[in-house]
Design an enzyme around this catalytic site. Structure first.
Site, short mmCIF file in Angstrom:
data_model
loop_
_atom_site.label_atom_id
_atom_site.label_comp_id
_atom_site.label_asym_id
_atom_site.label_seq_id
_atom_site.Cartn_x
_atom_site.Cartn_y
_atom_site.Cartn_z
N ASP A 11 0.88 -1.18 0.00
CA ASP A 11 0.00 0.00 0.00
C ASP A 11 0.92 1.23 0.00
O ASP A 11 2.13 1.12 0.17
CB ASP A 11 -0.89 -0.01 1.25
CG ASP A 11 -1.80 1.21 1.35
OD1 ASP A 11 -2.39 1.60 0.33
OD2 ASP A 11 -1.89 1.82 2.43
N SER A 12 0.29 2.39 -0.10
CA SER A 12 1.07 3.63 -0.04
C SER A 12 1.58 3.91 1.38
O SER A 12 2.53 4.66 1.55
CB SER A 12 0.19 4.79 -0.50
OG SER A 12 -0.95 4.88 0.33
N TYR A 43 -1.07 8.26 -2.59
CA TYR A 43 -1.14 7.92 -4.02
C TYR A 43 -2.37 8.57 -4.67
O TYR A 43 -2.41 8.78 -5.86
CB TYR A 43 -1.29 6.41 -4.20
CG TYR A 43 -0.03 5.59 -4.08
CD1 TYR A 43 1.18 6.14 -3.67
CD2 TYR A 43 -0.05 4.24 -4.41
CE1 TYR A 43 2.32 5.36 -3.57
CE2 TYR A 43 1.09 3.45 -4.31
CZ TYR A 43 2.27 4.02 -3.90
OH TYR A 43 3.38 3.23 -3.81
N GLY A 44 -3.38 8.82 -3.84
CA GLY A 44 -4.72 9.13 -4.33
C GLY A 44 -4.85 10.32 -5.26
O GLY A 44 -5.80 10.40 -6.03
N CYS A 74 -4.28 -1.63 -1.86
CA CYS A 74 -4.51 -0.20 -2.08
C CYS A 74 -5.51 -0.11 -3.23
O CYS A 74 -5.28 -0.68 -4.31
CB CYS A 74 -3.18 0.46 -2.47
SG CYS A 74 -3.35 2.17 -3.01
N ASN A 75 -6.60 0.59 -3.00
CA ASN A 75 -7.63 0.70 -4.04
C ASN A 75 -7.13 1.50 -5.23
O ASN A 75 -7.41 1.16 -6.38
CB ASN A 75 -8.87 1.36 -3.46
CG ASN A 75 -9.59 0.45 -2.49
OD1 ASN A 75 -10.47 -0.30 -2.88
ND2 ASN A 75 -9.22 0.49 -1.22
N GLU A 153 -2.55 8.66 8.30
CA GLU A 153 -1.09 8.52 8.38
C GLU A 153 -0.54 9.29 9.58
O GLU A 153 0.47 8.94 10.16
CB GLU A 153 -0.43 9.02 7.09
CG GLU A 153 -0.64 8.12 5.88
CD GLU A 153 0.12 6.79 5.94
OE1 GLU A 153 1.25 6.75 6.46
OE2 GLU A 153 -0.44 5.78 5.46
N CYS A 185 -11.07 2.76 0.35
CA CYS A 185 -9.65 3.05 0.53
C CYS A 185 -9.24 2.25 1.76
O CYS A 185 -9.94 2.27 2.77
CB CYS A 185 -9.45 4.55 0.76
SG CYS A 185 -7.77 4.97 1.29
N HIS A 187 -7.15 2.71 3.94
CA HIS A 187 -6.90 3.50 5.15
C HIS A 187 -8.17 3.69 5.99
O HIS A 187 -8.11 3.87 7.20
CB HIS A 187 -6.37 4.90 4.79
CG HIS A 187 -4.92 4.94 4.44
ND1 HIS A 187 -4.41 4.43 3.28
CD2 HIS A 187 -3.85 5.46 5.12
CE1 HIS A 187 -3.10 4.63 3.24
NE2 HIS A 187 -2.74 5.26 4.35
N1 DGL Z 1 -4.83 2.92 0.92
C1 DGL Z 1 -4.79 3.56 -0.36
C2 DGL Z 1 -6.06 3.23 -1.13
O1 DGL Z 1 -6.73 2.27 -0.79
C3 DGL Z 1 -4.52 4.99 -0.09
C4 DGL Z 1 -4.25 5.80 -1.26
C5 DGL Z 1 -3.43 7.01 -0.99
O2 DGL Z 1 -2.26 6.86 -0.63
O3 DGL Z 1 -3.96 8.10 -1.25
O4 DGL Z 1 -6.42 3.86 -2.11
#
Ligand code: DGL
Length: 267
Positions: A11-12, A43-44, A74-75, A153, A185, A187
């Site tokens: 994941d990010s 990442y989003g 991570c989605n 985070e 997501c 998170h």
């Molecule tokens: N957990 C990531 C997801 O499911 C987070 C993406 C991010 O880092 O913005 O999309």
């Protein structure tokens, strides 16, 4: 490929640990190598090309660590890179969107389905398309909620500012009488307690973690890759930057101490 090899999960940042937790619970004998790309989170709001490049670098790292399967926890990375990763790497690679869609369909009783996720995930229409493909008559309300990943985070899970932001974001879901809310997501399940208090039973909250673990179990079984060992699996965590909150949050959430935490450089 040996069944004793670990599973790679990425994941990010800390979000993918919500998936790790479900894998640990369902498949306690499996070892996990987790990569949190903390140097480049979130990442989003990045472009599809950048996310795809990051996902390829991480998968290359995990494959070099000799994992038997990869879970894209991570989605955003699933939406933009799952197809490409499957073209490039020859091992089972699973994404979180399909299990999330499954969870939403199981929970929904015919009312509007709400989806919250990163800008990338919502703009990709991955959830909307998959849901409508399964049930064309569905009513869907999708909303990008980009402020949530940095709050998680930062470990501001119970902070009043987070509460305020969640309430603002959820207004439209309440107005539209959403009855099933997809936490799109990885998170967001870390905010579940607060989310539940805000929606007060007006909607069911669903995420992909549990269904993801079940899909992984099915995949490993069909490839004869379920670990036959009787000892508990280990979890090794790699990050691309040491963030001050990562370890404490990870240990609190996984309810176990992290044996191995190492910073690595990708690229
Ligand atoms: N957990 C990531 C997801 O499911 C987070 C993406 C991010 O880092 O913005 O999309």
């Amino acid at each position: 490929m040996s069944a004793e090899l670990p599973i790679g999960v990425f994941d990010s940042g800390v979000g993918g640990l919500t998936v790790v937790k479900e894998i640990q619970d369902l498949l306690p004998h499996e070892s996990i190598i987790y990569l949190g790309d903390t140097a480049r989170v979130p990442y989003g709001n990045k472009s599809p090309e950048t996310i795809q490049e990051y996902a390829i670098q991480i998968t290359r790292f995990l494959v070099a660590k000799k994992v038997k399967a990869v879970v894209v926890a991570c989605n955003t990375a699933t939406a933009y890179s799952l197809v490409r990763l499957r073209e490039l790497f020859f091992l089972p690679i699973l994404g979180v969107i399909e299990p999330g869609v499954g969870a939403a369909l199981e929970a929904n009783c015919g009312g509007t389905i709400g989806i919250i996720g990163t800008v990338g995930t919502i703009q990709s229409h991955a959830y909307q398309n998959a849901l409508l493909q399964a049930k064309p008559e569905l009513k869907i309300q999708a909303l990008a909620t980009p402020l949530l990943v940095p709050l998680v985070e930062e470990d501001w899970l119970e902070h009043p500012a987070t509460d305020l932001i969640l309430k603002e974001y959820l207004k439209v879901m309440i107005q539209e009488q959403v009855d099933t809310l997809v936490l799109g997501c990885t998170h967001y399940p870390l905010l579940k307690r607060r989310l539940q208090e805000i929606v007060q039973g007006r909607m069911k909250l669903v995420d992909s973690a549990e269904n993801m673990a079940i899909a992984l179990q099915r995949t490993l079984k069909s490839h004869q890759l379920l670990n036959p060992c009787h000892e508990m699996g280990t979890t090794q965590i790699y990050v691309t930057d040491f963030s001050p909150r990562f370890q404490a949050l990870a240990e609190r959430f996984l309810k176990r101490s992290i044996g191995h935490l190492e910073r690595i450089t990708l690229g």
